[in-house]
Motif scaffolding. Structure first.
Motif, PDB file in Angstrom:
ATOM      1  N   PHE A 179      -7.217 108.497  47.730  1.00  0.00           N
ATOM      2  CA  PHE A 179      -6.668 107.261  48.108  1.00  0.00           C
ATOM      3  C   PHE A 179      -7.850 105.992  48.129  1.00  0.00           C
ATOM      4  O   PHE A 179      -7.462 105.129  47.627  1.00  0.00           O
ATOM      5  CB  PHE A 179      -6.483 107.322  49.765  1.00  0.00           C
ATOM      6  N   HIS A 180      -8.937 106.461  48.404  1.00  0.00           N
ATOM      7  CA  HIS A 180      -9.955 105.371  48.328  1.00  0.00           C
ATOM      8  C   HIS A 180      -9.986 104.641  47.111  1.00  0.00           C
ATOM      9  O   HIS A 180     -10.241 103.635  46.656  1.00  0.00           O
ATOM     10  CB  HIS A 180     -11.566 105.880  48.801  1.00  0.00           C
ATOM     11  N   LEU A 181     -10.167 105.743  45.984  1.00  0.00           N
ATOM     12  CA  LEU A 181     -10.260 105.140  44.469  1.00  0.00           C
ATOM     13  C   LEU A 181      -8.995 104.159  44.095  1.00  0.00           C
ATOM     14  O   LEU A 181      -9.114 103.329  43.520  1.00  0.00           O
ATOM     15  CB  LEU A 181     -10.392 106.369  43.608  1.00  0.00           C
ATOM     16  N   ALA A 182      -7.888 104.693  44.327  1.00  0.00           N
ATOM     17  CA  ALA A 182      -6.463 104.140  44.130  1.00  0.00           C
ATOM     18  C   ALA A 182      -6.536 102.724  44.761  1.00  0.00           C
ATOM     19  O   ALA A 182      -6.052 101.680  44.178  1.00  0.00           O
ATOM     20  CB  ALA A 182      -5.590 104.763  44.471  1.00  0.00           C
ATOM     21  N   PHE A 183      -7.096 102.616  46.296  1.00  0.00           N
ATOM     22  CA  PHE A 183      -7.138 101.151  46.754  1.00  0.00           C
ATOM     23  C   PHE A 183      -8.128 100.250  46.187  1.00  0.00           C
ATOM     24  O   PHE A 183      -7.696  99.072  46.004  1.00  0.00           O
ATOM     25  CB  PHE A 183      -7.493 101.729  48.233  1.00  0.00           C
ATOM     26  N   ARG A 184      -9.197 100.889  45.732  1.00  0.00           N
ATOM     27  CA  ARG A 184     -10.192  99.932  45.295  1.00  0.00           C
ATOM     28  C   ARG A 184      -9.651  99.370  43.996  1.00  0.00           C
ATOM     29  O   ARG A 184     -10.058  98.278  43.718  1.00  0.00           O
ATOM     30  CB  ARG A 184     -11.402 100.598  44.952  1.00  0.00           C
ATOM     31  N   LYS A 185      -9.192 100.133  43.111  1.00  0.00           N
ATOM     32  CA  LYS A 185      -8.471  99.690  41.922  1.00  0.00           C
ATOM     33  C   LYS A 185      -7.587  98.798  42.069  1.00  0.00           C
ATOM     34  O   LYS A 185      -7.210  97.778  41.357  1.00  0.00           O
ATOM     35  CB  LYS A 185      -7.975 101.345  41.159  1.00  0.00           C
ATOM     36  N   TRP A 186      -6.589  98.906  43.160  1.00  0.00           N
ATOM     37  CA  TRP A 186      -5.463  98.148  43.377  1.00  0.00           C
ATOM     38  C   TRP A 186      -5.811  96.614  43.888  1.00  0.00           C
ATOM     39  O   TRP A 186      -5.454  95.656  43.455  1.00  0.00           O
ATOM     40  CB  TRP A 186      -4.596  98.882  44.159  1.00  0.00           C
ATOM     41  N   PHE A 187      -6.819  96.856  44.906  1.00  0.00           N
ATOM     42  CA  PHE A 187      -7.003  95.506  45.654  1.00  0.00           C
ATOM     43  C   PHE A 187      -8.461  94.748  45.093  1.00  0.00           C
ATOM     44  O   PHE A 187      -8.758  93.850  45.620  1.00  0.00           O
ATOM     45  CB  PHE A 187      -7.101  95.733  47.007  1.00  0.00           C
ATOM     46  N   GLY A 188      -9.316  95.966  44.492  1.00  0.00           N
ATOM     47  CA  GLY A 188     -10.587  95.063  44.180  1.00  0.00           C
ATOM     48  C   GLY A 188     -11.647  95.369  45.166  1.00  0.00           C
ATOM     49  O   GLY A 188     -12.915  94.829  44.869  1.00  0.00           O
ATOM     50  N   VAL A 189     -11.263  95.871  46.455  1.00  0.00           N
ATOM     51  CA  VAL A 189     -12.146  96.102  47.336  1.00  0.00           C
ATOM     52  C   VAL A 189     -12.083  97.620  47.903  1.00  0.00           C
ATOM     53  O   VAL A 189     -11.011  97.986  47.702  1.00  0.00           O
ATOM     54  CB  VAL A 189     -12.319  94.978  48.575  1.00  0.00           C
ATOM     55  N   THR A 190     -12.705  98.028  48.712  1.00  0.00           N
ATOM     56  CA  THR A 190     -12.528  99.306  49.516  1.00  0.00           C
ATOM     57  C   THR A 190     -11.610  99.042  50.932  1.00  0.00           C
ATOM     58  O   THR A 190     -11.563  97.734  51.270  1.00  0.00           O
ATOM     59  CB  THR A 190     -14.010 100.024  50.013  1.00  0.00           C
ATOM     60  N   PRO A 191     -11.221 100.052  51.273  1.00  0.00           N
ATOM     61  CA  PRO A 191     -10.041  99.870  52.596  1.00  0.00           C
ATOM     62  C   PRO A 191     -10.954  99.293  53.576  1.00  0.00           C
ATOM     63  O   PRO A 191     -10.634  98.358  54.449  1.00  0.00           O
ATOM     64  CB  PRO A 191      -9.810 101.142  52.848  1.00  0.00           C
ATOM     65  N   GLY A 192     -12.432  99.774  53.920  1.00  0.00           N
ATOM     66  CA  GLY A 192     -13.024  99.043  54.719  1.00  0.00           C
ATOM     67  C   GLY A 192     -13.337  97.497  54.731  1.00  0.00           C
ATOM     68  O   GLY A 192     -13.424  96.871  55.604  1.00  0.00           O
ATOM     69  N   GLU A 193     -13.726  97.044  53.507  1.00  0.00           N
ATOM     70  CA  GLU A 193     -13.785  95.755  53.221  1.00  0.00           C
ATOM     71  C   GLU A 193     -12.507  94.947  53.449  1.00  0.00           C
ATOM     72  O   GLU A 193     -12.480  93.661  53.934  1.00  0.00           O
ATOM     73  CB  GLU A 193     -14.607  95.686  51.665  1.00  0.00           C
ATOM     74  N   TYR A 194     -11.683  95.499  53.115  1.00  0.00           N
ATOM     75  CA  TYR A 194     -10.150  94.864  53.205  1.00  0.00           C
ATOM     76  C   TYR A 194      -9.878  94.522  54.621  1.00  0.00           C
ATOM     77  O   TYR A 194      -9.383  93.602  54.905  1.00  0.00           O
ATOM     78  CB  TYR A 194      -8.975  95.769  52.628  1.00  0.00           C
ATOM     79  N   ARG A 195     -10.058  95.717  55.379  1.00  0.00           N
ATOM     80  CA  ARG A 195      -9.772  95.399  56.887  1.00  0.00           C
ATOM     81  C   ARG A 195     -10.848  94.466  57.435  1.00  0.00           C
ATOM     82  O   ARG A 195     -10.277  93.819  58.296  1.00  0.00           O
ATOM     83  CB  ARG A 195     -10.092  97.031  57.481  1.00  0.00           C
ATOM     84  N   ALA A 196     -12.092  94.512  57.181  1.00  0.00           N
ATOM     85  CA  ALA A 196     -12.888  93.351  57.673  1.00  0.00           C
ATOM     86  C   ALA A 196     -12.645  92.024  57.281  1.00  0.00           C
ATOM     87  O   ALA A 196     -12.827  91.165  58.146  1.00  0.00           O
ATOM     88  CB  ALA A 196     -14.406  93.876  57.418  1.00  0.00           C
ATOM     89  N   ALA A 197     -12.058  91.768  56.009  1.00  0.00           N
ATOM     90  CA  ALA A 197     -11.863  90.581  55.773  1.00  0.00           C
ATOM     91  C   ALA A 197     -10.379  89.991  56.315  1.00  0.00           C
ATOM     92  O   ALA A 197     -10.286  88.834  56.188  1.00  0.00           O
ATOM     93  CB  ALA A 197     -11.627  90.540  54.006  1.00  0.00           C
TER      94      ALA A 197
END
Length: 327
Positions: A309-327
């Motif tokens: 999931f982490h790899l797929a998320f980063r590939k899709w959004f360009g950031v990690t799930p944690g960075e996405y939540r923080a932003a």
């Protein structure tokens, strides 16, 4: 100009009740992920002669509502369309176009009249001429591009509802009138209210137009294919299940090869990418709109491996799930 309006086309054949239910389900699921991230709205008070040329706005739906008077919508290589009081036009994917009192005019770029158009702000354009007056409500509706389905991106570049059609949607009509009012109440949370009001207006605009497109096979053949439309609804609503291409094809009663070919032709992308997009849409929503622990998100969107999931998320959004939540 290729436009769509519910009074401008007629279904070639009637739909039976099961078709209507299936289409309503599909349209609901296709619209559900579309959430606005910001709105720039403006009120135009113009007198002829006038013309405003707008650039393309990627990741942004553009709306124009004629409060008073009339205007022409034109674009290079397209036939002009005239709008009157109460009419509105939406450009779902922000295609470049111009508005004017006469279709042959060329002139002022929008960035000259409104150089700053940041989401969450408002503006005004005033053009003093000697001819007839027109007033418009215009808005750039910014959405998360990752949340826009391939189906949404394939919509006609301009969608028109005339005044009679708007009147048949009282909630839409009243919302537009409130948003267009020069003395609209301002108070705490005003921008959030404005954002959600435009979001509701966009769905209310698209709903009757998409229903009409469902009855026009040449416009949206996806809605006429029971297997592929069922697959889209299945992936939209049951994305957490461990689907494979084979199991999806069996679910809709098709062979793998026929399913894959038809899906790509009608939806514009592979079933695997469509499913990944839906899972990422939901993951983004869970991370930004809920307090669900980040560790619980992968299973909720169909991933059995947190690393996967982490790899797929980063590939899709360009950031990690944690960075996405923080932003």
């Amino acid at each position: 100009m290729e436009t769509v309006g519910t009074d401008r086309h007629h279904p070639s054949d009637p739909l039976d009740p099961s078709d209507e239910d299936r289409h309503d389900d599909l349209l609901s699921e296709l619209l559900k992920p579309l959430r606005l991230t910001g709105v720039f709205d403006s009120r135009w008070h113009v007198r002829a002669p006038w013309v405003i040329e707008g650039d393309a706005e990627p990741g942004c739906a553009v709306l124009h509502y004629v409060v008073q008077g009339h205007c022409w919508i034109t674009a290079d290589g397209e036939a002009p369309v005239e709008l009157h009081t109460g009419d509105l036009v939406v450009f779902p994917t922000g295609t470049a176009h111009r508005l004017s009192d006469r279709p042959e005019r060329r002139g002022v770029p929008l960035r000259a009249g409104l150089p700053e158009r940041h989401p969450g702000t408002s503006g005004e354009i005033v053009i003093e001429g000697t001819g007839p007056e027109s007033r418009l409500l215009c808005a750039g509706l910014h959405y998360a591009t990752g949340a826009a389905t391939g189906f949404y991106a394939s919509l006609p570049w301009a969608l028109v509802l005339d005044g009679h059609q708007v009147d048949r949607e009282p909630l839409l009509r009243d919302t537009l009138r409130l948003l267009a009012a020069p003395d609209r109440p301002v108070g705490p949370g005003d921008r959030l209210v404005t954002l959600r009001a435009f979001e509701m207006a966009l769905v209310l605009i698209l709903r009757p137009l998409l229903r009409e497109l469902a009855g026009t096979p040449a416009s949206l053949p996806l809605l006429r294919h029971p297997g592929i439309s069922r697959a889209v609804v299945t992936m939209a609503t049951r994305f957490a299940e461990p689907w494979t291409i084979d199991s999806l094809a069996r679910e809709v009663g098709m062979s793998r090869s026929a399913f894959t070919a038809a899906f790509r032709e009608l939806v514009g992308e592979s079933p695997a990418r469509y499913l990944a997009a839906r899972r990422m849409q939901e993951a983004g929503r869970l991370l930004t709109e809920t307090s669900l622990p980040q560790s619980a998100v992968p299973a909720r969107v169909g991933y059995r491996s947190a690393v996967g999931f982490h790899l797929a998320f980063r590939k899709w959004f360009g950031v990690t799930p944690g960075e996405y939540r923080a932003a």
